[in-house]
Design an enzyme around this catalytic site. Structure first.
Site, PDB file in Angstrom:
ATOM      1  N   ARG A  59       0.860  -1.198   0.000  1.00 24.89           N
ATOM      2  CA  ARG A  59       0.000   0.000   0.000  1.00 24.89           C
ATOM      3  C   ARG A  59       0.890   1.241   0.000  1.00 24.89           C
ATOM      4  O   ARG A  59       0.633   2.220  -0.692  1.00 24.89           O
ATOM      5  CB  ARG A  59      -0.939   0.002   1.211  1.00 24.89           C
ATOM      6  CG  ARG A  59      -1.587   1.345   1.456  1.00 24.89           C
ATOM      7  CD  ARG A  59      -2.826   1.303   2.330  1.00 24.89           C
ATOM      8  NE  ARG A  59      -2.758   0.383   3.449  1.00 24.89           N
ATOM      9  CZ  ARG A  59      -2.008   0.538   4.545  1.00 24.89           C
ATOM     10  NH1 ARG A  59      -1.255   1.612   4.699  1.00 24.89           N
ATOM     11  NH2 ARG A  59      -2.010  -0.373   5.490  1.00 24.89           N
ATOM     12  N   TYR A 111     -16.628  17.455 -14.615  1.00 24.42           N
ATOM     13  CA  TYR A 111     -17.010  16.039 -14.713  1.00 24.42           C
ATOM     14  C   TYR A 111     -18.056  15.707 -13.631  1.00 24.42           C
ATOM     15  O   TYR A 111     -17.946  16.155 -12.482  1.00 24.42           O
ATOM     16  CB  TYR A 111     -15.742  15.189 -14.537  1.00 24.42           C
ATOM     17  CG  TYR A 111     -15.977  13.717 -14.487  1.00 24.42           C
ATOM     18  CD1 TYR A 111     -16.363  13.010 -15.616  1.00 24.42           C
ATOM     19  CD2 TYR A 111     -15.810  13.009 -13.294  1.00 24.42           C
ATOM     20  CE1 TYR A 111     -16.588  11.649 -15.560  1.00 24.42           C
ATOM     21  CE2 TYR A 111     -16.024  11.640 -13.231  1.00 24.42           C
ATOM     22  CZ  TYR A 111     -16.419  10.966 -14.377  1.00 24.42           C
ATOM     23  OH  TYR A 111     -16.629   9.619 -14.318  1.00 24.42           O
ATOM     24  N   ASP A 183      -7.748  18.901 -13.904  1.00 22.45           N
ATOM     25  CA  ASP A 183      -8.018  17.557 -14.386  1.00 22.45           C
ATOM     26  C   ASP A 183      -7.665  17.537 -15.872  1.00 22.45           C
ATOM     27  O   ASP A 183      -8.348  18.153 -16.688  1.00 22.45           O
ATOM     28  CB  ASP A 183      -9.506  17.242 -14.148  1.00 22.45           C
ATOM     29  CG  ASP A 183      -9.870  15.817 -14.515  1.00 22.45           C
ATOM     30  OD1 ASP A 183      -9.209  15.245 -15.398  1.00 22.45           O
ATOM     31  OD2 ASP A 183     -10.841  15.296 -13.920  1.00 22.45           O
ATOM     32  N   LYS A 208      -8.913   6.458 -18.931  1.00 23.13           N
ATOM     33  CA  LYS A 208      -9.283   6.967 -20.251  1.00 23.13           C
ATOM     34  C   LYS A 208      -8.105   6.813 -21.221  1.00 23.13           C
ATOM     35  O   LYS A 208      -7.669   5.714 -21.459  1.00 23.13           O
ATOM     36  CB  LYS A 208      -9.756   8.409 -20.098  1.00 23.13           C
ATOM     37  CG  LYS A 208     -10.757   8.619 -18.934  1.00 23.13           C
ATOM     38  CD  LYS A 208     -12.036   7.842 -19.100  1.00 23.13           C
ATOM     39  CE  LYS A 208     -12.912   7.817 -17.837  1.00 23.13           C
ATOM     40  NZ  LYS A 208     -13.181   9.092 -17.197  1.00 23.13           N
TER      41      LYS A 208
HETATM   42  C1  LIG Z   1     -13.547   9.484 -15.924  1.00 23.39           C
HETATM   43  C2  LIG Z   1     -13.160  10.810 -15.418  1.00 23.39           C
HETATM   44  C3  LIG Z   1     -12.878  11.015 -14.059  1.00 23.39           C
HETATM   45  C4  LIG Z   1     -13.010   9.919 -13.025  1.00 23.39           C
HETATM   46  O1  LIG Z   1     -12.095   8.906 -13.229  1.00 23.39           O
HETATM   47  P1  LIG Z   1     -12.342   7.380 -12.795  1.00 23.39           P
HETATM   48  O2  LIG Z   1     -11.092   6.703 -13.226  1.00 23.39           O
HETATM   49  O3  LIG Z   1     -13.573   6.916 -13.511  1.00 23.39           O
HETATM   50  O4  LIG Z   1     -12.537   7.379 -11.318  1.00 23.39           O
HETATM   51  C5  LIG Z   1     -12.488  12.277 -13.668  1.00 23.39           C
HETATM   52  N1  LIG Z   1     -12.398  13.298 -14.540  1.00 23.39           N
HETATM   53  C6  LIG Z   1     -12.666  13.145 -15.849  1.00 23.39           C
HETATM   54  C7  LIG Z   1     -12.547  14.306 -16.770  1.00 23.39           C
HETATM   55  C8  LIG Z   1     -13.063  11.903 -16.340  1.00 23.39           C
HETATM   56  O5  LIG Z   1     -13.343  11.754 -17.642  1.00 23.39           O
END
Ligand SMILES: *Cc1c(COP(=O)(O)O)cnc(C)c1O
Length: 395
Positions: A59, A111, A183, A208
């Protein structure tokens, strides 16, 4: 390649195409295995109490995760990187920096999961959030308060691909004594490196484009600020939302091809956006690469290309637009984004269903709005698929 750091392709003067493959990758010292091993392991033998070789418990730290963290840091031109079990876990870690009574400025169209953790998890701890139109820097500046500790940015936004001026926004945050976090999931470090534009922290959903194959969930935080990185490391260990070695391996496998995948995502999305713009049933196309996009100039300044995400508004009812997204064969009807395969969805009844209709329409999320994550298939097949689906649904 040689194992010394000057010659292993990880130095800053190598291009991102080279670093995506080599940064954080060290052939195994005992076997010469070129790929980072999956260290499926929870604990580590110590030579004497407290005398260990850098790892005690997985961890806290795991060698496969370390290689991933080094790779991601290099891609974002960051000194420090931390990997998490999901994008939400990395966002949560930034929020862990706050105390009750603090205030956060963010965008109206962040998001959905980010909006949910802000309002449904952190508001109960007496942390306050202001949602403003981030494309308007004076509105953004006006939202700051005495107690604002964090500016949370996203650009391009979802699903209208609005563009926020990162450099301008970061300057405002710093003048107000707040941290600027962003982000960068939609753009990826191949197209946009916010730390170079003044942001303090970059957050990613590795699920993604960085993973890139729709087969893993993960997150990451990158920064050049050592004290922030130490706090992220503390929360990584104290809260425990860390990725396992298999997940870390899969993301590392994905980042090696990030540049070639992104080139094709961008090329295909640009061709589809241009085709849609000329289509008689399409009212509007949201793609920052088009001259008609209100954020085009800022995007051209701060991004190296315009990405694989686009939205378009059909002159259609909710039902007709639903029929279009249900009729495609190559585009899969699904939420999420960033994989090699093309996905299509309708925000109104799917990703943005939680927003009341009036509010949704006011934000420009019409019934006929369709969002696509353009994959890396042949663009002719993608255009023919969309053309057939629109034809079948509307005529
Ligand atoms: C998918 C996404 C998230 C969240 O990510 P997870 O891996 O699904 O927890 C946060 N910000 C954006 C812009 C996203 O597309």
């Amino acid at each position: 390649m040689d194992n010394s750091s000057e010659e292993d392709g990880t130095e800053d003067d190598y291009s991102i195409e080279t670093r995506s493959i080599h940064a954080g990758q060290h052939p195994d010292k005992e076997t010469g295995a070129l790929m980072t091993p999956i260290h499926a392991n929870s604990t580590y033998e110590q030579d004497a109490p407290g005398d260990h070789r850098g790892y005690e418990y997985s961890r806290t730290g795991n060698p496969t995760r370390t290689d991933l963290e080094e790779n991601l840091a290099s891609l974002e031109s960051a000194e420090f990187g931390r990997a998490f079990s999901s994008g939400m876990a990395s966002i949560n870690t930034v929020l862990n920096l706050l105390e009750s009574g603090d205030h956060v400025v963010t965008g109206t169209d962040v998001y959905g999961g980010t909006h949910r953790i802000f309002t449904q998890v952190y508001e109960q701890y007496d942390i306050e959030f202001s949602f403003v139109d981030m494309t308007d820097l004076s509105a953004l500046e006006g939202a700051f308060q005495e107690n604002t500790e964090l500016l949370w940015l996203e650009t391009p936004t979802n699903p209208l691909m609005s563009i926020v001026d990162i450099e301008g926004a970061a300057e405002i945050a710093h003048a107000e004594g707040a941290i600027c976090a962003i982000d960068n999931t939609f753009a990826t470090p191949y197209l946009q490196r916010p730390l170079e534009l003044g942001a303090d922290v970059v957050s990613h959903s590795l699920t993604k484009y960085l993973g890139g194959h729709s087969d893993v969930v993960g997150g990451a935080l990158l920064t050049n600020d050592e004290s922030l990185d130490e706090r992220f490391g503390f929360y990584q260990n104290a809260v425990g939302a860390t990725p396992g070695p298999f997940e870390s391996f899969l993301v590392l496998r994905g980042t090696k091809t990030l540049p070639v995948r992104m080139d094709r995502h961008c090329e295909n999305a640009r061709a589809i956006a241009t085709w849609l713009e000329d289509h008689s049933d399409v009212e509007r196309v949201y793609y920052p690469g088009l001259d008609s996009h209100p954020g085009h100039e800022i995007a051209a300044d701060q991004m190296d290309d315009f990405g694989g995400m686009l939205s378009f508004e059909l002159d259609a009812t909710l039902e007709e637009a639903s029929a279009v997204v249900s009729n495609t064969d190559v585009f899969a009807l699904a939420e999420s984004l960033g994989g090699v395969e093309s996905l299509i969805e309708q925000p109104a009844p799917m990703t943005h269903a939680a927003i009341p209709r009036e509010e949704r329409l006011e934000a420009g999320l019409t019934d006929g709005l369709i969002r696509a994550s353009v994959g890396i298939e042949h663009v002719d097949d993608l255009i023919a698929d969309l053309e057939g689906a629109i034809e079948d649904a509307l005529y």
